[in-house]
Design an enzyme around this catalytic site. Structure first.
Site, PDB file in Angstrom:
ATOM      1  N   GLY B 185     -32.783  89.600 -40.210  1.00 41.21           N
ATOM      2  CA  GLY B 185     -33.841  90.117 -39.302  1.00 41.21           C
ATOM      3  C   GLY B 185     -33.227  90.536 -38.050  1.00 41.21           C
ATOM      4  O   GLY B 185     -33.816  91.485 -37.513  1.00 41.21           O
ATOM      5  N   GLU B 314     -37.835  93.471 -25.685  1.00 43.83           N
ATOM      6  CA  GLU B 314     -36.495  94.227 -25.327  1.00 43.83           C
ATOM      7  C   GLU B 314     -36.230  95.359 -26.320  1.00 43.83           C
ATOM      8  O   GLU B 314     -35.237  95.404 -26.951  1.00 43.83           O
ATOM      9  CB  GLU B 314     -35.407  92.971 -25.888  1.00 43.83           C
ATOM     10  CG  GLU B 314     -35.817  91.806 -25.428  1.00 43.83           C
ATOM     11  CD  GLU B 314     -34.887  90.546 -25.728  1.00 43.83           C
ATOM     12  OE1 GLU B 314     -34.350  90.566 -26.835  1.00 43.83           O
ATOM     13  OE2 GLU B 314     -34.581  89.902 -24.967  1.00 43.83           O
ATOM     14  N   CYS B 410     -27.145  85.064 -24.602  1.00 37.74           N
ATOM     15  CA  CYS B 410     -26.715  86.265 -25.355  1.00 37.74           C
ATOM     16  C   CYS B 410     -25.701  86.966 -24.265  1.00 37.74           C
ATOM     17  O   CYS B 410     -24.700  87.427 -24.732  1.00 37.74           O
ATOM     18  CB  CYS B 410     -27.427  86.966 -26.183  1.00 37.74           C
ATOM     19  SG  CYS B 410     -28.510  87.794 -24.966  1.00 37.74           S
TER      20      CYS B 410
END
Lengths: 642, 642
Positions: B185, B314, B410
């Site tokens: 994904g 995003e 992240c």
């Protein structure tokens, strides 16, 4: 502090093409259409299940609840619109249908008066246990408004009795010690209770409304604390109970100075504050209303009367934060603003409140409905570029075309009940005065000093500023006629049978205190198109220009001006010309201007060392409220200025 | 299609104040800080639980998983950054700490090679069952990258063996019939597998990476179908499996022409496509990469090299939709863009890819980290007004000041690993050529035709365009030196020991093919400040102007220019002056311009009949990458133009 009254809707008949286009739609299209939606008979619309929820709550068919937790309000607003519609357009079949569904509502009501099909069907143990999210009081408030309206128009009191029983339960419940600090998460019941009080004279309804208003913000953690109860159930997971501003409970309402949180919640609260302030002669509360009005109109309102600039959570943000493209400006919020301003005008007799009411109604609220009366906007930004209104992005709240109906269908029926009750905005009265607020062709029947007076208004407003007013009192009578002189009018003449009349200008109204016999007054207001400039703090359009004529905001549409309206500069020095175009958009005054536009080359790079060249262009502007009636396309209100 | 190689990080030592400010931070601040975060020892940061998750997965302490489902990648990126840092700054204590945590990773790995602490702890029956949301392959990919890096720098193969076992499991699993169409994904494992292939020579890793790339978009409903399995578990409720564009599986990758969906996912996919295309000599796949690069850079990239313009999800939106204030432009997305461009430049030897890589690195990626190296931006819009960056609104994704760390962390470790591996971006080589991409002071050790060559670069770039290059081959040798001539350079001189040298300009590189002995070349590029104009289709700043110098985008900050930068107009006719200010922002070239600003009166109304007056103003611009190092305040890249 004596409050002016709205007139009964059966005392006024509105005529003339501008408003009739909309009010006719309510009766002929929206009410029948919404009835089919409520009954899941409209294949194009998302299923509503609204009537079915009531049947299930009444135990007349098996099954659970479907829809938003406040789905019952769709029926409430429908009934309210039906009541208003019946006042101008009697329709026995429609009235019978309404009576029938009112019977169903009665059967769904519980023996103790409780009435909310979500909790009856899905969470009977959790009634009143999640006031932050549960919307039970909000739902009750809308049904109370419907009950008052239906009684006032038809004289039938069945729904009124149903809702008085519900109100009695609410008064009992929310004065028990356990609920003595409780408040609704979404204000509205305060308005409903006040209307029940007005119709029935029952002071406990007034007291309960006042208590809800006064409790608000006394205990900012009220919604956090209710979660401790074992029967609390989650309904909207992303609604943060600690977000006190969102729910207008960050401080006691009398201390609030800025419009905060969810815009519809906020203005419904301010309506209730004004109701209570006007009834009680409560100057402290009225001062809070004035401060909140000032904050909205001086810091937080779009030129179109739109409010609530965050697409996420439909809320107010910060002073001067009014982005053109990403804004929200929900139709319902402008309806609430108009309702608040109407109350403030009734109390204070100040025309500035009517100016704002008119601004909200004639721009954002009317933009919420298509000229055909069967498509609706929920969100009303001042700039739309269909290409970026994409699902699953930050812009997904902006629909580039009006929609048939919505899963959360608050706006269409709210627009319907507002248009159907336009007469309540048009004028106010007291025993010996008549205040004309909005210039709308039609006929009124009022009383001055006990004498019946027929008033006929003829006007082509907002296309033209000339208003002809015929007064025909049954016999000569002393009294005041107050004619609103809008803030945007610089020049006007007032004549009587051709001769000038002098009138005292009092806070936005031309006041004529005298003896009246049959006569004709002509108020001729100059409403040329004009340029409007923003406060430079409005970062989204600092240095840009907008165009208005009278109360109407104008816009550029792609249909007239081609693609990429951001690349257009308007030459304010070259002026504006106006033309009434009877065949365009149902008949509108079109404005034309000169300007320039940046030329676009086919495959030009994103960034380059030389500016794009500019070419001359002719620009055409149409009223904002009728944008997007010619297919999808770009639109902008604020234009770069040469 | 012979691909140029990056050099080992132990072959390059980067020096000079511009980059050292950042690279030193990685070693001295970010790596130790992140270690404390990973171990929940940093009171200021949100708890990470990352190491604890591994200990629990290893059965060494009781309890479940905490954090985002991809929390393991924080450790992976930390290990990758540690590896790069050790290559330039040996640190036995740090290496011992890394070895120790690698041992823990080994103990957390399951006997079959499976390694993902979320699924081990929380949903062992559901491994590989929700590939759309589960991030197992993404997580594995990052740990594979760490394993390859740690092996390359330290020669230690423990983590490499761990990840080869994991890769073997992935290869076995995803070639079983049941998973024969499955894809991750969130792309990343393709990059990791390719790196394992590069390090081990094991072709099944290459084959698996290629299969994942080629499968993508063959069955657009792949994520809908996986939901039918009884062991499917929901992880991110709002991630729609039918949103094929979001996952770049709307069509086979070779047919894709526009950059779609989640920006990081997209560019990580394009990296993998480039890896495979370069390895296989697959011209069809390379052509797809070129088309996607063209779409990004010609239609969907901010001037700062930022990509992904929707704050929600995003993601990429539409061509020319690059709003200044509400955009996203995630730091990680620009890192991914730089990684993609680096690969494309390695394959094609075209300088334009390096231009974009430099643009992303030196603007958005560097803006992601504070000059002190301890605060980070996740979102990098081109215009910020702190007042409207409010929680619970449409603008809540924009933080007006850099943050210490993030729950979804992240970006900070991704920035750290990128800065620590800067040497991989600086130059490429093959047997007999050296390609200098980025002008960075430092020393390289490469081989030309088997002969060791020491290359020393001295430059004050990006403040000055002069680059001195000393070549010292061990003995005279034939070969090519290719010096990148950035697209923004119009004038330059190239001299050798003071005398002009002529070089062939080949697709953005000045190529010198000759015999080399000890020598000094000077490339002197003119990089005066310049105005940049946007394509008028960029509606957010049509007609505005930006300022750049070399690769650096400049901005106005409130600290220099006062409040309300939207009310400022820059006079492009009056030019720009530049001054190096050694004490400002760690030493930057400041640009000064003339302009005007709309005057603001204290309590001016929102809207009025006359435009605000304008007054002269002096404007100061600083590099975008070092904005917001002087406290909160407004910032804008695009400025109105007089």
């Amino acid at each position: 502090m004596k409050k002016l009254q709205t007139i009964g809707l059966n005392q006024i008949r509105i005529d003339g093409p501008f408003w009739n286009r909309y009010t006719r739609s309510v009766t002929e299209k929206i009410i029948p259409y919404q009835w089919r939606v409520l009954n899941d008979q409209e294949p194009e619309a998302e299923p509503s299940h609204c009537i079915r929820n009531f049947r299930r709550a009444a135990g007349e068919e098996p099954g659970g609840f479907y829809g938003f937790v406040f789905q019952d309000t769709d029926l409430a607003k429908w009934l309210e619109a039906v009541a208003y519609s019946l006042s101008s357009t009697p329709d026995p079949a429609l009235e019978a249908r309404a009576d029938e569904v009112i019977d169903l509502v009665g059967r769904a009501q519980q023996p103790d008066g409780y009435l909310d099909t979500y909790f009856i069907l899905e969470a009977p143990e959790s009634k009143w246990r999640n006031l932050q999210q549960g919307h039970e009081l909000y739902t009750a408030g809308h049904m109370m408004e419907a009950a008052a309206a239906y009684y006032q128009v038809t004289g039938k009191d069945k729904l009124l009795h149903i809702m008085c029983r519900c109100a009695d339960l609410i008064c009992d419940t929310f004065h028990q010690p356990e609920f003595a600090q409780s408040i609704p998460g979404h204000e509205e019941v305060e308005i409903g209770l006040f209307k029940l009080y007005q119709v029935t004279g029952e002071r406990r309804y007034l007291d309960m409304a006042r208590d809800f208003v006064n409790r608000r913000g006394q205990q900012p953690d009220v919604f956090v604390r209710e979660r401790n109860h074992p029967k609390w159930v989650s309904i909207f997971a992303d609604m943060d109970p600690t977000n006190t501003r969102y729910h207008q409970c960050h401080k006691p309402v009398r201390q609030q100075t800025t419009a905060e949180g969810h815009a519809v919640r906020a203005v419904y609260l301010y309506c209730a504050m004004a109701d209570i302030a006007g009834e009680d002669g409560d100057r402290e509360l009225l001062a809070a209303c004035e401060r909140l009005y000032d904050n909205i109109t001086q810091k937080r309102m779009y030129l179109t009367g739109g409010i609530g600039s965050s697409g996420y959570m439909e809320r107010f943000t910060a002073d001067y934060d009014l982005p053109a493209a990403s804004g929200y400006a929900e139709s319902c919020a402008s309806i609430g603003l108009a309702l608040f301003c109407r109350r403030m005008a009734q109390i204070t007799r100040e025309g500035r409140y009517v100016d704002t009411m008119e601004q909200a109604l004639m721009n954002t609220v009317l933009a919420g409905i298509s000229l055909d009366g069967d498509r609706f906007f929920y969100v009303n930004p001042l700039e739309v570029w269909p290409d970026n209104c994409l699902e699953g992005t930050s812009m997904s709240h902006v629909k580039p075309v009006r929609q048939r109906w919505f899963g959360c269908a608050c706006c269409p029926p709210n627009i319907a009940r507002t248009l159907a009750s336009l007469g309540e905005y048009v004028c106010f009265t007291d025993e010996d005065s008549l205040w004309l607020n909005l210039y709308v062709s039609g006929r009124l029947h009022v009383q001055l000093g006990g004498v019946p007076v027929e008033v006929t208004v003829e006007t082509k407003f907002p296309n033209q500023g000339r208003v002809e007013i015929h007064l025909r009192p049954q016999c000569p009578v002393e009294g005041r006629l107050a004619l609103r002189l809008p803030g945007y009018v610089q020049d006007y003449t007032l004549t009587e049978n051709g001769a000038p009349v002098s009138a005292r200008l009092e806070r936005g109204y031309l006041c004529l205190d005298r003896r009246w016999e049959d006569t004709t007054l002509v108020l001729d207001m100059a409403i040329p198109p004009r340029f409007v400039y923003s406060n430079p703090r409005l970062r989204s359009y600092a240095g840009k220009v907008a165009v208005m004529k009278g109360p109407l905001v104008y816009c550029l549409e792609q249909a007239d001006n081609g693609e990429n309206l951001a690349a257009v500069w308007l030459d304010t020095g070259a002026g504006l010309t106006e033309t009434f175009e009877p065949k365009l958009l149902g008949g509108v005054t079109v404005l034309r201007a000169r300007g320039k536009r940046l030329t676009e080359e086919g495959d030009a790079p994103l960034y380059r060392d030389a500016p794009a060249t500019m070419e001359d262009t002719a620009l055409t502007l149409v009223p904002y409220h009728c944008w997007n009636n010619r297919g999808p396309g770009e639109m902008t209100v604020w234009v770069n200025r040469l």
